[in-house]
Design a protein around this motif. Structure first.
Motif, PDB file in Angstrom:
ATOM      1  N   ALA A 127       0.854  -1.193   0.000  1.00 48.58           N
ATOM      2  CA  ALA A 127       0.000   0.000   0.000  1.00 48.58           C
ATOM      3  C   ALA A 127       0.884   1.235   0.000  1.00 48.58           C
ATOM      4  O   ALA A 127       2.055   1.196   0.386  1.00 48.58           O
ATOM      5  CB  ALA A 127      -0.907   0.013   1.235  1.00 48.58           C
ATOM      6  N   THR A 128       0.316   2.338  -0.474  1.00 49.44           N
ATOM      7  CA  THR A 128       0.931   3.649  -0.298  1.00 49.44           C
ATOM      8  C   THR A 128      -0.036   4.499   0.512  1.00 49.44           C
ATOM      9  O   THR A 128      -1.252   4.274   0.490  1.00 49.44           O
ATOM     10  CB  THR A 128       1.246   4.332  -1.642  1.00 49.44           C
ATOM     11  OG1 THR A 128       0.047   4.415  -2.430  1.00 49.44           O
ATOM     12  CG2 THR A 128       2.307   3.567  -2.414  1.00 49.44           C
ATOM     13  N   TYR A 129       0.520   5.495   1.219  1.00 50.73           N
ATOM     14  CA  TYR A 129      -0.286   6.311   2.127  1.00 50.73           C
ATOM     15  C   TYR A 129      -0.038   7.780   1.830  1.00 50.73           C
ATOM     16  O   TYR A 129       1.112   8.207   1.631  1.00 50.73           O
ATOM     17  CB  TYR A 129       0.081   6.003   3.590  1.00 50.73           C
ATOM     18  CG  TYR A 129      -0.123   4.549   3.940  1.00 50.73           C
ATOM     19  CD1 TYR A 129      -1.329   4.094   4.448  1.00 50.73           C
ATOM     20  CD2 TYR A 129       0.905   3.626   3.737  1.00 50.73           C
ATOM     21  CE1 TYR A 129      -1.518   2.752   4.760  1.00 50.73           C
ATOM     22  CE2 TYR A 129       0.728   2.287   4.034  1.00 50.73           C
ATOM     23  CZ  TYR A 129      -0.489   1.852   4.551  1.00 50.73           C
ATOM     24  OH  TYR A 129      -0.670   0.524   4.846  1.00 50.73           O
ATOM     25  N   THR A 175       5.505   1.196 -11.967  1.00 51.47           N
ATOM     26  CA  THR A 175       4.809   2.083 -11.044  1.00 51.47           C
ATOM     27  C   THR A 175       4.829   1.435  -9.663  1.00 51.47           C
ATOM     28  O   THR A 175       5.069   0.228  -9.533  1.00 51.47           O
ATOM     29  CB  THR A 175       3.349   2.339 -11.468  1.00 51.47           C
ATOM     30  OG1 THR A 175       2.613   1.108 -11.365  1.00 51.47           O
ATOM     31  CG2 THR A 175       3.250   2.872 -12.888  1.00 51.47           C
ATOM     32  N   LEU A 176       4.559   2.243  -8.642  1.00 51.76           N
ATOM     33  CA  LEU A 176       4.516   1.717  -7.271  1.00 51.76           C
ATOM     34  C   LEU A 176       3.075   1.515  -6.839  1.00 51.76           C
ATOM     35  O   LEU A 176       2.604   2.061  -5.844  1.00 51.76           O
ATOM     36  CB  LEU A 176       5.272   2.664  -6.330  1.00 51.76           C
ATOM     37  CG  LEU A 176       6.783   2.733  -6.590  1.00 51.76           C
ATOM     38  CD1 LEU A 176       7.434   3.806  -5.734  1.00 51.76           C
ATOM     39  CD2 LEU A 176       7.445   1.372  -6.354  1.00 51.76           C
ATOM     40  N   GLU A 177       2.376   0.704  -7.610  1.00 51.97           N
ATOM     41  CA  GLU A 177       0.996   0.346  -7.300  1.00 51.97           C
ATOM     42  C   GLU A 177       0.980  -0.966  -6.526  1.00 51.97           C
ATOM     43  O   GLU A 177       1.850  -1.823  -6.711  1.00 51.97           O
ATOM     44  CB  GLU A 177       0.193   0.199  -8.594  1.00 51.97           C
ATOM     45  CG  GLU A 177       0.096   1.483  -9.415  1.00 51.97           C
ATOM     46  CD  GLU A 177      -0.600   1.242 -10.747  1.00 51.97           C
ATOM     47  OE1 GLU A 177      -1.811   1.491 -10.818  1.00 51.97           O
ATOM     48  OE2 GLU A 177       0.066   0.784 -11.694  1.00 51.97           O
ATOM     49  N   PRO A 178       0.008  -1.143  -5.657  1.00 47.63           N
ATOM     50  CA  PRO A 178      -0.074  -2.392  -4.887  1.00 47.63           C
ATOM     51  C   PRO A 178      -0.047  -3.617  -5.788  1.00 47.63           C
ATOM     52  O   PRO A 178      -0.702  -3.657  -6.838  1.00 47.63           O
ATOM     53  CB  PRO A 178      -1.408  -2.262  -4.148  1.00 47.63           C
ATOM     54  CG  PRO A 178      -1.577  -0.784  -3.967  1.00 47.63           C
ATOM     55  CD  PRO A 178      -1.034  -0.178  -5.241  1.00 47.63           C
ATOM     56  N   GLY A 179       0.722  -4.608  -5.376  1.00 49.14           N
ATOM     57  CA  GLY A 179       0.843  -5.845  -6.134  1.00 49.14           C
ATOM     58  C   GLY A 179       2.052  -5.896  -7.041  1.00 49.14           C
ATOM     59  O   GLY A 179       2.422  -6.977  -7.516  1.00 49.14           O
ATOM     60  N   LYS A 180       2.664  -4.752  -7.293  1.00 48.10           N
ATOM     61  CA  LYS A 180       3.865  -4.737  -8.128  1.00 48.10           C
ATOM     62  C   LYS A 180       5.104  -4.802  -7.239  1.00 48.10           C
ATOM     63  O   LYS A 180       5.060  -4.501  -6.050  1.00 48.10           O
ATOM     64  CB  LYS A 180       3.902  -3.477  -9.002  1.00 48.10           C
ATOM     65  CG  LYS A 180       2.789  -3.434 -10.042  1.00 48.10           C
ATOM     66  CD  LYS A 180       2.961  -2.262 -10.985  1.00 48.10           C
ATOM     67  CE  LYS A 180       1.854  -2.238 -12.040  1.00 48.10           C
ATOM     68  NZ  LYS A 180       2.011  -1.115 -12.995  1.00 48.10           N
TER      69      LYS A 180
END
Length: 550
Positions: A53-55, A507-512
């Motif tokens: 996750a990112t916050y 990209t820094l998306e969840p799951g990557k």
């Protein structure tokens, strides 16, 4: 007692393996699935090395367990790891460990470097290196064997031009090769000759092999050192991915050994160097991702022409500064079409080197013939796509062909491009914005070691159209400059897409994968002219540090 200690140790190791990492207090940027720039203040990395996750800045941090790790980024800028869509990994390491002439500005300076290297390496059977450029030396001609003899004459010396499309040999190397005045130019190559027709010292494109075949191959230990050095350099400049543009089976085996030993610190999207190499490595189908998505081979690198600096790029009309020369056509149309069809049949992406406008047109023609049978799902690409007839620019989008471009080529070539092709043909040269506006996809790279591997040099060149000395004022052909977001996409999301890895990285998306870098300044907040000065403080691959600046 021993059993208890062993149990405690096992529990500790399990906790470490299952630990999550939170990088907090960061100035984070990433693109999302739609290509929009998103900001965040913290990123949570799962125990699998992927983004959990990112916050947003100011948001409450997630609760961490006893074995989890929290890193305070101290406000540093955090970006996705950058991807070079066209580099030569072994060449980068070899250049760093042999004679590197890339920064020399005169013939005398280059000869001094060769002389010093030869003196420091008295046991080397051949003196080898790379990086010379007669244009930056303002020589007005190619260097000669007699000149190289002034630096080293007691053994063969062979030095590749900066673009890799010509070599400079001394007299001992020419004697070792057996090339004489009677030797004919090979198809797709040219021997530079003196007034009597004897080889003068420079061999262009396929003629390179006339001399190179006499050189002893690098040893296994040397090749291992080349790869280790290249990985070190790439991590230090923030590269977490590279498309290796043309490898042989020996390099593939070396990659496999490094993968087996857990030594791959970059994700390698490998291209077989020609059909023979493809048949040896992946004759039936692509090699799937190995070592937790750190190595694959699902592309083949082909060559349609040479390079502009050595006048080997294949043009529709003669060179403006060499009216009897149109460059070198390295592959016949029917063979190119056959090879692209063969690659497509086995699910292999074709990546074709094309620099001149004639070469680009012929490659586009071949892709167009291939389209009805195989469609565009393999994401075929043209590597360099430098000088293009304006009439051919819209065809990239129409045919679904990726333009794999290297922005620093434009800022390096600006001093000679107009001399080579004239102002009129520059309308379609290095035309990145026009390509994007037409709907084409571009992927960013450097072509290292032809150019430095630092991707921030590429971002700077793409946005400013200037060299790192700020020249020319206002940029060279600035109408083709990209926005920083477009350039950033070319080295992240779009480079990932060009390598069929958009679901894994970019990209820094969840799951990557948590491939990321921490840098010393915010590239989105500084003047564009300062982009090349950004330094990487840390590089992470799959949530683990692989580089920390000391």
């Amino acid at each position: 007692m021993t059993r208890l200690l062993a149990g405690a140790l096992a529990a500790l190791l399990a906790t470490s393996a299952d630990a999550r990492t939170l990088i907090a207090n960061a100035n984070g940027y990433t693109l999302d699935a739609k290509g929009e720039l998103q900001r965040f203040g913290a990123i949570l990395i799962g125990d699998d090395g992927k983004v959990a996750a990112t916050y947003a800045k100011g948001a409450a941090e997630p609760k961490l367990g006893a074995g989890d790790f929290r890193l305070d980024a101290g406000g540093k800028t955090l970006l996705p790891g950058l991807i070079d869509a066209h580099g030569h990994v072994m060449g980068l390491g070899q250049q760093a460990l042999t004679v590197d002439l890339s920064e020399t500005t005169s013939l005398d300076e280059a000869l001094a470097k060769v002389r010093d290297y030869a003196a420091a390496n008295p046991r080397a059977r051949w003196i080898v290196g790379r990086g010379w450029n007669q244009v930056s030396w303002k020589l007005g001609r190619f260097p000669t064997a007699a000149e190289l003899d002034r630096a080293v004459s007691d053994r063969p010396a062979l030095l590749a031009r900066v673009d890799g499309h010509a070599v400079w040999a001394n007299s001992a190397a020419i004697r070792a090769s057996g090339v004489t005045a009677a030797t004919k130019d090979p198809a797709g190559g040219r021997i530079e000759r003196d007034a009597k027709g004897a080889p003068a010292g420079v061999f262009v494109d396929t003629a390179e092999y006339l001399v190179a075949k006499a050189m002893p191959p690098r040893s296994g230990l040397q090749l291992e050192a080349d790869l280790a050095k290249s990985l070190e350099i790439m991590a230090s400049v923030g590269l977490t991915g590279v498309h290796d543009a043309g490898i042989d089976p020996a390099t593939w085996n070396l990659y496999r050994r490094f993968g087996d030993e857990g030594r791959l610190t970059v994700r390698v999207y490998a291209m077989a160097g020609g059909m023979e190499a493809l048949d040896a490595i992946a004759p039936v189908k692509p090699v799937p991702w190995l070592y937790d998505d750190r190595l694959t081979l699902r592309a083949v690198k082909l060559y349609a022409d040479g390079a502009l600096g050595s006048r080997g790029a294949y043009l529709k009309a003669p060179y403006s500064d060499d009216p009897k020369n149109r460059g070198l056509k390295l592959i016949e149309d029917s063979r190119l079409q056959n090879w692209i069809s063969r690659a497509s049949f086995t699910g292999i992406q074709a990546a074709v080197h094309a620099i001149g406008d004639a070469a680009n047109a012929e490659v586009l023609d071949a892709f167009e013939l291939n389209l009805p049978t195989y469609g565009d799902k393999l994401r075929h690409r043209i590597e360099h796509a430098q000088v293009i007839d304006p009439a051919d620019l819209p065809r990239f989008a129409k045919l679904g062909v990726i333009a794999s471009v290297q922005p620093t080529h434009a800022t390096s070539d600006k001093a000679m491009a107009a001399d080579r092709v004239g102002e009129a043909r520059l309308t379609g040269a290095y035309a990145w914005k026009t390509l994007l506006d037409s709907g084409a996809r571009i992927a960013g790279g450097s072509d290292f070691p032809v150019e430095p591997p630092n991707p921030f040099y590429g971002l700077h060149a793409a946005v400013t159209r200037q060299d790192r000395q700020g020249q020319p004022l206002g940029g060279w052909r600035p109408q083709e400059a990209l926005t920083l977001k477009q350039a950033f996409a070319a080295f992240t999301r779009d480079a990932a897409w060009a390598g069929h890895m958009e679901d894994k990285v970019g990209t820094l998306e969840p799951g990557k994968w948590a491939d990321l870098i921490l840098v010393d300044r915010d590239p989105f907040a500084i003047a564009p002219g300062e982009l090349w000065q950004v330094q990487v403080d840390e590089t992470w691959l799959a949530g683990k540090r692989v580089f920390v600046r000391k």
